[in-house]
Write an enzyme that holds these catalytic residues in place. Structure first.
Site, PDB file in Angstrom:
ATOM      1  N   SER A  35       0.800  -1.226   0.000  1.00 48.74           N
ATOM      2  CA  SER A  35       0.000   0.000   0.000  1.00 48.74           C
ATOM      3  C   SER A  35       0.829   1.271   0.000  1.00 48.74           C
ATOM      4  O   SER A  35       0.324   2.336  -0.355  1.00 48.74           O
ATOM      5  CB  SER A  35      -0.942   0.009   1.209  1.00 48.74           C
ATOM      6  OG  SER A  35      -0.225  -0.185   2.413  1.00 48.74           O
ATOM      7  N   ASP A 317      -3.070   8.171   7.741  1.00 47.36           N
ATOM      8  CA  ASP A 317      -3.974   7.344   8.529  1.00 47.36           C
ATOM      9  C   ASP A 317      -3.117   6.631   9.571  1.00 47.36           C
ATOM     10  O   ASP A 317      -2.022   7.097   9.869  1.00 47.36           O
ATOM     11  CB  ASP A 317      -4.804   6.398   7.648  1.00 47.36           C
ATOM     12  CG  ASP A 317      -3.947   5.443   6.814  1.00 47.36           C
ATOM     13  OD1 ASP A 317      -2.759   5.239   7.150  1.00 47.36           O
ATOM     14  OD2 ASP A 317      -4.468   4.898   5.824  1.00 47.36           O
ATOM     15  N   HIS A 320      -0.170   4.659   7.152  1.00 47.38           N
ATOM     16  CA  HIS A 320       0.496   5.199   5.972  1.00 47.38           C
ATOM     17  C   HIS A 320       0.948   6.643   6.146  1.00 47.38           C
ATOM     18  O   HIS A 320       0.267   7.426   6.812  1.00 47.38           O
ATOM     19  CB  HIS A 320      -0.439   5.085   4.763  1.00 47.38           C
ATOM     20  CG  HIS A 320      -0.943   3.705   4.546  1.00 47.38           C
ATOM     21  ND1 HIS A 320      -2.196   3.296   4.975  1.00 47.38           N
ATOM     22  CD2 HIS A 320      -0.364   2.617   3.978  1.00 47.38           C
ATOM     23  CE1 HIS A 320      -2.354   2.009   4.667  1.00 47.38           C
ATOM     24  NE2 HIS A 320      -1.258   1.581   4.069  1.00 47.38           N
TER      25      HIS A 320
END
Length: 359
Positions: A35, A317, A320
């Site tokens: 991600s 978040d 990340h």
């Protein structure tokens, strides 16, 4: 140089990308990862690991695109600094003519091990990413090789490959015993050994497919991520998680040296873990957005208004980094990869008209 001064310096380097003129410094750039590098490959998957909704993308020109960030991610920054006019497109939406310049295969929740992240739903493991790369190579053989492998091999030999895997093998596997039994089967040292052995085999497969210039990132110190601290109900870094990551990164560093000695013509550069996974900086280390504790653990709650001074936050978040940190990380990777592009000889690419006519 202190962190603040280093941050300003690296931010300045990254900002220079806005003024890049001319051809890219290398003919192509291929991206494998999770991600931290995903720019849309998970959007159409049935998975909790996708973020094509606000407030993600609040600072990105195209809005929510599937990037796990408020703006650009590390892959975007690297591509800009290499001189590519646009970000490297995700495999999910890449056009035939664009594959010549590279493809982003990264997928949120993906790991070195196929089962990592499976509790979240669909994701594209490293093995699957490599299989997709094989499909792209077949298309390149038709597109620029006109049926011949040699021109494509020559082309791929000059490309840069960034590979950033391992994070989910810890946060969404080894340290999630509710879903996985690896922590009961292996000590951290044994698990690191098994992971690196598989990782080495996967990197060797990319070599067989024509890759020669590898920038391989270590796993991040996820014990300092807000989501992991919340999972362990503590307000300090989780030492057990970071210890396991240290074992993995140490073995990975040694493995890359070994691979380089065994694979003729290959060059491996080890990349230090992302700065965003450390809270040892004079910046805010709490999430910038309101995060979920259930569906999509640690991700932003959809459509909530995020913090205002996002440039002062490490974490967007609970897992990340913000775009500000990705500017630092991406510029650091770019600088470390200088042996790959400083002496690079570009391959003459097919004309735009040719690519379009053959599409």
């Amino acid at each position: 140089m202190g962190y603040v001064e280093a941050y300003v310096f690296m931010f300045f380097i990254a900002t220079l990308s806005s003024f890049t003129i001319g051809d890219p410094q290398v003919p192509c750039y291929f991206i494998f990862g999770d991600s931290l590098y995903d720019n849309g490959n998970n959007n159409d998957l049935v998975t909790e690991a996708k973020v094509n909704f606000p407030p993600y993308g609040v600072d990105f020109p195209d809005g929510p695109t599937g990037r796990f960030s408020n703006g650009r991610n590390i892959a975007d920054v690297i591509a800009e600094l290499l001189g590519f006019e646009n970000s490297i497109p995700p495999y999910a939406t890449v056009s035939r003519k664009d594959i010549v310049r590279g493809v982003n295969y990264a997928s949120g929740a993906a790991g070195i091990r196929d089962e990592s992240g499976q509790h979240m739903g669909g994701r594209i493991s490293l093995n699957q990413q490599i299989a997709r790369h094989a499909i792209i190579i077949l298309q390149l053989i038709d597109l620029i090789g006109k049926g011949s492998v040699a021109p494509v091999q020559e082309h791929l030999n000059k490309c840069i490959y960034t590979v950033a895997m391992g994070n989910n093998d810890f946060i969404n596997n080894y340290f999630f015993p509710q879903y996985y039994n690896t922590s009961s089967l292996y000590t951290p040292e044994e698990y690191a050994e098994i992971l690196v052995q598989q990782y080495s085999e996967q990197l060797s497969k990319l070599y067989e497919f024509g890759a020669r210039k590898f920038a391989v990132s270590g796993a991040g110190y996820a014990g300092c991520a807000p989501a992991m601290m919340a999972r362990y109900e503590t307000n300090v870094c989780v030492d057990a998680v970071n210890y396991a990551v240290v074992q993995f990164n140490a073995r990975l560093t040694a493995a890359l040296v070994d691979l380089e000695s065994k694979l003729p013509g290959a060059k491996f550069i080890y990349m230090e873990p992302p700065l965003g996974y450390s809270n040892d900086f004079n910046v805010t280390d709490q999430p910038c957005c309101k995060v979920s504790t259930t569906i999509g653990e640690g991700q932003c709650v959809p459509s909530q208004v995020p913090c205002n001074e996002r440039q002062n936050y490490v974490f967007w978040d609970a897992f990340h980094p913000t775009e500000s940190i990705s500017l630092v990380d991406g510029a650091a990777v770019y600088a470390a990869m200088s042996p790959f592009y400083a002496s690079s000889t570009k391959l003459s690419l097919p004309s735009e008209e040719l690519l379009i006519s053959d599409a």
